[in-house]
Scaffold this motif. Structure first.
Motif, PDB file in Angstrom:
ATOM      1  N   THR A   1      -4.671-113.283 -36.885  1.00  0.00           N
ATOM      2  CA  THR A   1      -5.269-112.398 -35.572  1.00  0.00           C
ATOM      3  C   THR A   1      -4.316-110.902 -35.712  1.00  0.00           C
ATOM      4  OG1 THR A   1      -5.712-114.340 -34.550  1.00  0.00           O
ATOM      5  CG2 THR A   1      -5.639-112.402 -33.243  1.00  0.00           C
ATOM      6  N   GLY A   2      -2.837-111.112 -35.776  1.00  0.00           N
ATOM      7  CA  GLY A   2      -2.238-109.797 -35.658  1.00  0.00           C
ATOM      8  C   GLY A   2      -2.465-108.948 -36.669  1.00  0.00           C
ATOM      9  N   LYS A   3      -2.623-109.527 -37.761  1.00  0.00           N
ATOM     10  CA  LYS A   3      -2.887-108.428 -38.855  1.00  0.00           C
ATOM     11  C   LYS A   3      -4.253-108.097 -38.670  1.00  0.00           C
ATOM     12  CE  LYS A   3      -0.261-111.181 -42.449  1.00  0.00           C
ATOM     13  NZ  LYS A   3      -0.015-111.722 -43.470  1.00  0.00           N
ATOM     14  N   LEU A   4      -5.408-108.453 -38.548  1.00  0.00           N
ATOM     15  CA  LEU A   4      -6.454-107.951 -38.060  1.00  0.00           C
ATOM     16  C   LEU A   4      -6.683-106.998 -36.882  1.00  0.00           C
ATOM     17  CD1 LEU A   4      -8.821-111.095 -38.525  1.00  0.00           C
ATOM     18  CD2 LEU A   4      -8.646-109.089 -40.052  1.00  0.00           C
ATOM     19  N   LEU A   5      -5.855-107.275 -35.866  1.00  0.00           N
ATOM     20  CA  LEU A   5      -5.598-106.373 -34.653  1.00  0.00           C
ATOM     21  C   LEU A   5      -4.823-104.902 -35.555  1.00  0.00           C
ATOM     22  CD1 LEU A   5      -4.676-108.490 -31.760  1.00  0.00           C
ATOM     23  CD2 LEU A   5      -6.919-107.178 -32.168  1.00  0.00           C
ATOM     24  N   LEU A   6      -3.909-105.197 -36.052  1.00  0.00           N
ATOM     25  CA  LEU A   6      -3.225-103.971 -36.751  1.00  0.00           C
ATOM     26  C   LEU A   6      -4.043-103.198 -37.688  1.00  0.00           C
ATOM     27  CD1 LEU A   6      -0.522-102.545 -37.020  1.00  0.00           C
ATOM     28  CD2 LEU A   6       0.119-103.826 -38.980  1.00  0.00           C
ATOM     29  N   LEU A   7      -4.770-103.773 -38.372  1.00  0.00           N
ATOM     30  CA  LEU A   7      -5.902-103.180 -39.420  1.00  0.00           C
ATOM     31  C   LEU A   7      -6.907-102.525 -38.385  1.00  0.00           C
ATOM     32  CD1 LEU A   7      -6.914-102.667 -42.104  1.00  0.00           C
ATOM     33  CD2 LEU A   7      -8.513-104.711 -41.886  1.00  0.00           C
ATOM     34  N   ALA A   8      -7.342-103.075 -37.308  1.00  0.00           N
ATOM     35  CA  ALA A   8      -8.237-102.349 -36.714  1.00  0.00           C
ATOM     36  C   ALA A   8      -7.680-101.098 -35.849  1.00  0.00           C
ATOM     37  CB  ALA A   8      -9.076-103.323 -35.538  1.00  0.00           C
ATOM     38  N   ALA A   9      -6.532-101.061 -35.384  1.00  0.00           N
ATOM     39  CA  ALA A   9      -5.828-100.114 -34.883  1.00  0.00           C
ATOM     40  C   ALA A   9      -5.764 -98.917 -35.865  1.00  0.00           C
ATOM     41  CB  ALA A   9      -4.670-100.557 -34.184  1.00  0.00           C
ATOM     42  N   VAL A  10      -5.163 -99.303 -37.269  1.00  0.00           N
ATOM     43  CA  VAL A  10      -5.041 -98.436 -38.149  1.00  0.00           C
ATOM     44  C   VAL A  10      -6.368 -97.672 -38.642  1.00  0.00           C
ATOM     45  CG1 VAL A  10      -4.452 -98.050 -40.756  1.00  0.00           C
ATOM     46  CG2 VAL A  10      -2.925 -99.537 -39.113  1.00  0.00           C
ATOM     47  N   MET A  11      -7.494 -98.423 -38.572  1.00  0.00           N
ATOM     48  CA  MET A  11      -8.782 -98.020 -39.041  1.00  0.00           C
ATOM     49  C   MET A  11      -9.221 -96.934 -37.777  1.00  0.00           C
ATOM     50  SD  MET A  11     -10.551-101.241 -40.687  1.00  0.00           S
ATOM     51  CE  MET A  11     -12.312-100.550 -40.087  1.00  0.00           C
ATOM     52  N   PHE A  12      -9.065 -97.374 -36.501  1.00  0.00           N
ATOM     53  CA  PHE A  12      -9.407 -96.407 -35.293  1.00  0.00           C
ATOM     54  C   PHE A  12      -8.444 -95.040 -35.592  1.00  0.00           C
ATOM     55  CE2 PHE A  12      -8.683 -94.641 -31.141  1.00  0.00           C
ATOM     56  CZ  PHE A  12      -9.830 -94.641 -31.012  1.00  0.00           C
ATOM     57  N   GLY A  13      -7.274 -95.153 -35.848  1.00  0.00           N
ATOM     58  CA  GLY A  13      -6.444 -94.091 -35.953  1.00  0.00           C
ATOM     59  C   GLY A  13      -6.863 -93.123 -37.089  1.00  0.00           C
ATOM     60  N   PHE A  14      -7.317 -93.743 -38.313  1.00  0.00           N
ATOM     61  CA  PHE A  14      -7.761 -93.011 -39.429  1.00  0.00           C
ATOM     62  C   PHE A  14      -9.223 -92.386 -38.929  1.00  0.00           C
ATOM     63  CE2 PHE A  14     -10.355 -92.677 -43.274  1.00  0.00           C
ATOM     64  CZ  PHE A  14      -9.305 -91.589 -44.055  1.00  0.00           C
ATOM     65  N   GLY A  15     -10.083 -92.937 -38.325  1.00  0.00           N
ATOM     66  CA  GLY A  15     -11.300 -92.557 -37.995  1.00  0.00           C
ATOM     67  C   GLY A  15     -11.058 -91.414 -36.897  1.00  0.00           C
ATOM     68  N   TYR A  16     -10.100 -91.404 -35.973  1.00  0.00           N
ATOM     69  CA  TYR A  16      -9.848 -90.338 -35.068  1.00  0.00           C
ATOM     70  C   TYR A  16      -9.215 -89.028 -35.671  1.00  0.00           C
ATOM     71  CZ  TYR A  16      -7.917 -88.075 -30.849  1.00  0.00           C
ATOM     72  OH  TYR A  16      -7.583 -87.371 -29.772  1.00  0.00           O
ATOM     73  N   LEU A  17      -8.672 -89.100 -36.661  1.00  0.00           N
ATOM     74  CA  LEU A  17      -7.910 -88.147 -37.295  1.00  0.00           C
ATOM     75  C   LEU A  17      -8.734 -87.546 -38.618  1.00  0.00           C
ATOM     76  CD1 LEU A  17      -4.299 -89.296 -37.679  1.00  0.00           C
ATOM     77  CD2 LEU A  17      -5.237 -87.462 -36.289  1.00  0.00           C
ATOM     78  N   LEU A  18      -9.709 -88.339 -38.971  1.00  0.00           N
ATOM     79  CA  LEU A  18     -10.640 -87.677 -40.152  1.00  0.00           C
ATOM     80  C   LEU A  18     -11.324 -86.340 -39.995  1.00  0.00           C
ATOM     81  CD1 LEU A  18     -11.533 -88.669 -42.890  1.00  0.00           C
ATOM     82  CD2 LEU A  18     -13.380 -89.822 -42.000  1.00  0.00           C
ATOM     83  N   VAL A  19     -11.945 -85.977 -38.776  1.00  0.00           N
ATOM     84  CA  VAL A  19     -12.420 -84.862 -38.568  1.00  0.00           C
ATOM     85  C   VAL A  19     -11.324 -83.629 -38.656  1.00  0.00           C
ATOM     86  CG1 VAL A  19     -13.846 -83.487 -37.070  1.00  0.00           C
ATOM     87  CG2 VAL A  19     -14.478 -85.627 -37.459  1.00  0.00           C
ATOM     88  N   PRO A  20     -10.271 -83.697 -37.599  1.00  0.00           N
ATOM     89  CA  PRO A  20      -9.386 -82.652 -37.879  1.00  0.00           C
ATOM     90  C   PRO A  20      -8.761 -82.521 -39.364  1.00  0.00           C
ATOM     91  CG  PRO A  20      -9.064 -84.080 -36.100  1.00  0.00           C
ATOM     92  CD  PRO A  20     -10.043 -84.755 -36.932  1.00  0.00           C
ATOM     93  N   LEU A  21      -8.518 -83.611 -40.156  1.00  0.00           N
ATOM     94  CA  LEU A  21      -7.970 -83.405 -41.463  1.00  0.00           C
ATOM     95  C   LEU A  21      -9.054 -82.803 -42.514  1.00  0.00           C
ATOM     96  CD1 LEU A  21      -6.423 -86.757 -41.789  1.00  0.00           C
ATOM     97  CD2 LEU A  21      -5.072 -84.724 -41.896  1.00  0.00           C
ATOM     98  N   TYR A  22     -10.385 -83.319 -42.377  1.00  0.00           N
ATOM     99  CA  TYR A  22     -11.517 -82.742 -43.127  1.00  0.00           C
ATOM    100  C   TYR A  22     -11.632 -81.145 -42.647  1.00  0.00           C
ATOM    101  CZ  TYR A  22     -15.992 -81.522 -45.186  1.00  0.00           C
ATOM    102  OH  TYR A  22     -16.958 -81.342 -45.760  1.00  0.00           O
ATOM    103  N   ASP A  23     -11.331 -80.679 -41.472  1.00  0.00           N
ATOM    104  CA  ASP A  23     -11.409 -79.094 -41.042  1.00  0.00           C
ATOM    105  C   ASP A  23     -10.286 -78.569 -41.743  1.00  0.00           C
ATOM    106  OD1 ASP A  23     -13.738 -79.499 -39.803  1.00  0.00           O
ATOM    107  OD2 ASP A  23     -12.909 -79.615 -37.728  1.00  0.00           O
ATOM    108  N   VAL A  24      -9.104 -79.017 -41.851  1.00  0.00           N
ATOM    109  CA  VAL A  24      -7.980 -78.422 -42.349  1.00  0.00           C
ATOM    110  C   VAL A  24      -8.355 -78.341 -43.863  1.00  0.00           C
ATOM    111  CG1 VAL A  24      -5.499 -78.557 -42.982  1.00  0.00           C
ATOM    112  CG2 VAL A  24      -6.010 -78.915 -40.643  1.00  0.00           C
ATOM    113  N   PHE A  25      -8.582 -79.462 -44.554  1.00  0.00           N
ATOM    114  CA  PHE A  25      -9.008 -79.492 -46.139  1.00  0.00           C
ATOM    115  C   PHE A  25     -10.051 -78.332 -46.244  1.00  0.00           C
ATOM    116  CE2 PHE A  25     -11.710 -81.058 -49.363  1.00  0.00           C
ATOM    117  CZ  PHE A  25     -10.983 -81.096 -50.384  1.00  0.00           C
ATOM    118  N   CYS A  26     -11.035 -78.250 -45.561  1.00  0.00           N
ATOM    119  CA  CYS A  26     -12.261 -77.279 -45.857  1.00  0.00           C
ATOM    120  C   CYS A  26     -11.657 -75.666 -45.793  1.00  0.00           C
ATOM    121  CB  CYS A  26     -13.238 -77.458 -44.856  1.00  0.00           C
ATOM    122  SG  CYS A  26     -14.232 -79.112 -45.547  1.00  0.00           S
TER     123      CYS A  26
END
Length: 186
Positions: free
Chosen positions: A17-42
């Motif tokens: 359960t702890g590992k799955l919650l950590l994975l969910a938090a990491v996935m949320f953080g990655f999704g949140y940062l994806l658009v700004p990172l893509y803009d910088v890349f472009c």
């Protein structure tokens, strides 16, 4: 012995359960940062046809030894109630000189509409060399019912444009961004 056997699955469940919650938090953080990172890349690579939105210098040294054809292509999003077109299909420019072009848009509805033009430049190797000084694409455009408007574009083609590029296609897609009711009183 039964007590230890029963505790092990309980600990394993907590650990999982702890590992799955950590994975969910990491996935949320990655999704949140994806658009700004893509803009910088472009912005860095020019990927996706993105152009410089501000000229580094309005006093480029013109390269009178060459001419580049700029083609203007306009499209309207499938569901957008607009007419949108460049006032001319193309123009010949000298890299390093400032030029002006005009586009015309018309709201085809009986109510207020807000639109946004999204630019794209091809070939991709030219995207970092097409510098917009003033562009209607920088901000949303608000139109009254049936309003038609000329919209300016001021640009420079960088003299450092690769020699093999002799034609640049600038495409704008016009989108209906906000649906405003005719009865809203504003």
């Amino acid at each position: 012995m039964n007590d230890n056997a029963e505790k092990r699955p309980d600990n394993a469940n907590r650990s999982l359960t702890g590992k799955l919650l950590l994975l969910a938090a990491v996935m949320f953080g990655f999704g949140y940062l994806l658009v700004p990172l893509y803009d910088v890349f472009c912005e860095i690579t020019g990927f996706g046809g993105r152009t410089n939105t501000v000229a580094e210098s309005s006093r480029e040294n013109p390269d009178f030894s060459r001419s580049v054809r700029i083609e203007f292509v306009t499209t309207v999003n499938e569901y957008a109630p607009w007419e949108f077109a460049a006032d001319r299909d193309s123009m010949e420019v000298t890299p390093g000189k400032m030029y002006y072009a005009t586009f015309t848009a018309r709201n085809l509805t009986e109510g207020k509409k807000v639109a946004q033009a999204v630019p794209s430049v091809a070939p991709i190797s030219a995207s970092g060399h097409f510098k917009k000084i003033e562009c209607f694409c920088f901000t949303n455009q608000e139109f009254q019912a049936n309003e038609e408007r000329a919209m300016p574009l001021q640009f420079i083609v960088d003299p450092d444009l690769p020699e093999f590029v002799d034609t640049i296609t600038l495409q704008y897609t016009f989108y209906d961004t906000v649906r405003v009711s005719a009865n809203d009183g504003s």
